[in-house]
Design an enzyme around this catalytic site. Structure first.
Site, PDB file in Angstrom:
ATOM      1  N   GLY A  18      13.562  -1.781  -1.148  1.00 57.09           N
ATOM      2  CA  GLY A  18      13.354  -3.060  -0.462  1.00 57.09           C
ATOM      3  C   GLY A  18      12.958  -2.986   0.999  1.00 57.09           C
ATOM      4  O   GLY A  18      13.097  -3.976   1.722  1.00 57.09           O
ATOM      5  N   SER A  19      12.395  -1.839   1.447  1.00 55.02           N
ATOM      6  CA  SER A  19      12.024  -1.790   2.874  1.00 55.02           C
ATOM      7  C   SER A  19      10.835  -2.719   3.161  1.00 55.02           C
ATOM      8  O   SER A  19      10.754  -3.303   4.246  1.00 55.02           O
ATOM      9  CB  SER A  19      11.730  -0.356   3.319  1.00 55.02           C
ATOM     10  OG  SER A  19      10.551   0.117   2.727  1.00 55.02           O
ATOM     11  N   HIS A 112       0.392  -1.009  -2.282  1.00 56.23           N
ATOM     12  CA  HIS A 112       0.318   0.254  -3.027  1.00 56.23           C
ATOM     13  C   HIS A 112       0.170   1.410  -2.044  1.00 56.23           C
ATOM     14  O   HIS A 112      -0.629   1.331  -1.100  1.00 56.23           O
ATOM     15  CB  HIS A 112      -0.878   0.197  -3.989  1.00 56.23           C
ATOM     16  CG  HIS A 112      -0.972   1.387  -4.871  1.00 56.23           C
ATOM     17  ND1 HIS A 112      -0.138   1.569  -5.953  1.00 56.23           N
ATOM     18  CD2 HIS A 112      -1.769   2.489  -4.802  1.00 56.23           C
ATOM     19  CE1 HIS A 112      -0.429   2.725  -6.534  1.00 56.23           C
ATOM     20  NE2 HIS A 112      -1.413   3.292  -5.853  1.00 56.23           N
TER      21      HIS A 112
HETATM   22  C1  GAR Z   1       6.426   1.420  -1.529  1.00 56.89           C
HETATM   23  O1  GAR Z   1       5.915   2.634  -1.057  1.00 56.89           O
HETATM   24  C2  GAR Z   1       5.373   0.669  -2.314  1.00 56.89           C
HETATM   25  O2  GAR Z   1       4.087   0.795  -1.795  1.00 56.89           O
HETATM   26  C3  GAR Z   1       5.480   1.338  -3.646  1.00 56.89           C
HETATM   27  O3  GAR Z   1       6.862   1.526  -3.853  1.00 56.89           O
HETATM   28  C4  GAR Z   1       7.503   1.680  -2.593  1.00 56.89           C
HETATM   29  C5  GAR Z   1       8.623   0.668  -2.507  1.00 56.89           C
HETATM   30  O4  GAR Z   1       9.366   0.850  -1.339  1.00 56.89           O
HETATM   31  N1  GAR Z   1       4.901   0.527  -4.672  1.00 56.89           N
HETATM   32  C6  GAR Z   1       4.269   1.026  -5.721  1.00 56.89           C
HETATM   33  O5  GAR Z   1       4.138   2.217  -5.920  1.00 56.89           O
HETATM   34  C7  GAR Z   1       3.719  -0.007  -6.683  1.00 56.89           C
HETATM   35  N2  GAR Z   1       2.794   0.582  -7.553  1.00 56.89           N
HETATM   36  P1  GAR Z   1      10.319  -0.302  -0.814  1.00 56.89           P
HETATM   37  O6  GAR Z   1      11.176  -0.723  -2.001  1.00 56.89           O
HETATM   38  O7  GAR Z   1      11.139   0.351   0.268  1.00 56.89           O
HETATM   39  O8  GAR Z   1       9.459  -1.431  -0.314  1.00 56.89           O
END
Ligand code: GAR
Length: 192
Positions: A18-19, A112
């Site tokens: 969730g950042s 992404h």
């Molecule tokens: C992020 O790096 C986002 O770009 C990626 O997952 C991570 C989630 O981090 N999303 C994907 O790979 C979607 N295909 P977060 O939960 O800390 O925002």
């Protein structure tokens, strides 16, 4: 739902850390924000991101993902009930069906961790390093039925150093993600 401010009622979908949700909440609290986050949905009960939603007193719900159809039917009802105008996928790791995208009818954004169209799907950092790419980065795009293939709204590069590992590259890219997601929302909403 109050709409007089002209801000778009936004739902953020998460699966984990969730950042990006946290960066979107931060943006939504700024004076000039074009969005109001009224709903956070997670497909994972243990998603850490739910903590940020709770801290900011944003209505949040976990929808168990038993099968795509049931999940999407429940989600659609919830989105309608909350008058949602925009969905932001923020580390949401399920693929939404074409039928859901059509029925929702409003924009759906995704972030992404690669320079799309390169490295759709998973393990983007590892693939960029193995391919000896000079640059990686992050992309915000419109969600279409085909995975990671909709119109690109904003993209930003980072240099891959010889010394970079998957972990260090992920950290660099994530930092950019937090910056470009709010900017992409502004770009999308300002353009129409
Ligand atoms: C992020 O790096 C986002 O770009 C990626 O997952 C991570 C989630 O981090 N999303 C994907 O790979 C979607 N295909 P977060 O939960 O800390 O925002």
């Amino acid at each position: 739902m109050e709409k007089s401010s002209g801000k778009k009622n936004t739902a953020v979908l998460i699966s984990g850390r969730g950042s990006n949700l946290r960066s979107l909440i931060k943006y939504s609290k700024t004076k000039k924000s074009l969005i109001r986050i009224v709903l956070v949905v997670s497909d994972n009960l243990n998603a850490k991101g739910l903590i940020y939603a709770n801290k900011s007193k944003i209505n949040n719900i976990v929808i168990k993902y038993s099968n795509k159809k049931k999940f999407e039917d429940r989600l659609l009802k919830l989105l309608k009930r909350n008058n949602i105008d925009l969905i932001c996928l923020a580390g949401f790791m399920k693929i939404l069906s074409g039928s859901f995208i059509k029925k929702f009818y409003q924009p759906i954004l995704n972030i992404h961790p690669s320079l799309l169209p390169k490295y759709k799907g998973l393990n983007t950092h590892n693939r960029a390093i193995l391919s000896k790419d000079k640059y990686s980065g992050a992309t915000v795009h419109i969600v279409k039925e085909k995975l990671d293939s909709g119109k690109i709204i904003l993209q930003k590069k980072v240099k891959i150093l010889k010394s970079d590992s998957v972990k260090s590259l992920e950290k660099k890219v994530l930092k950019i993600e937090h910056k470009i997601y709010p900017k992409a929302i502004i770009k999308l909403l300002a353009s129409g």
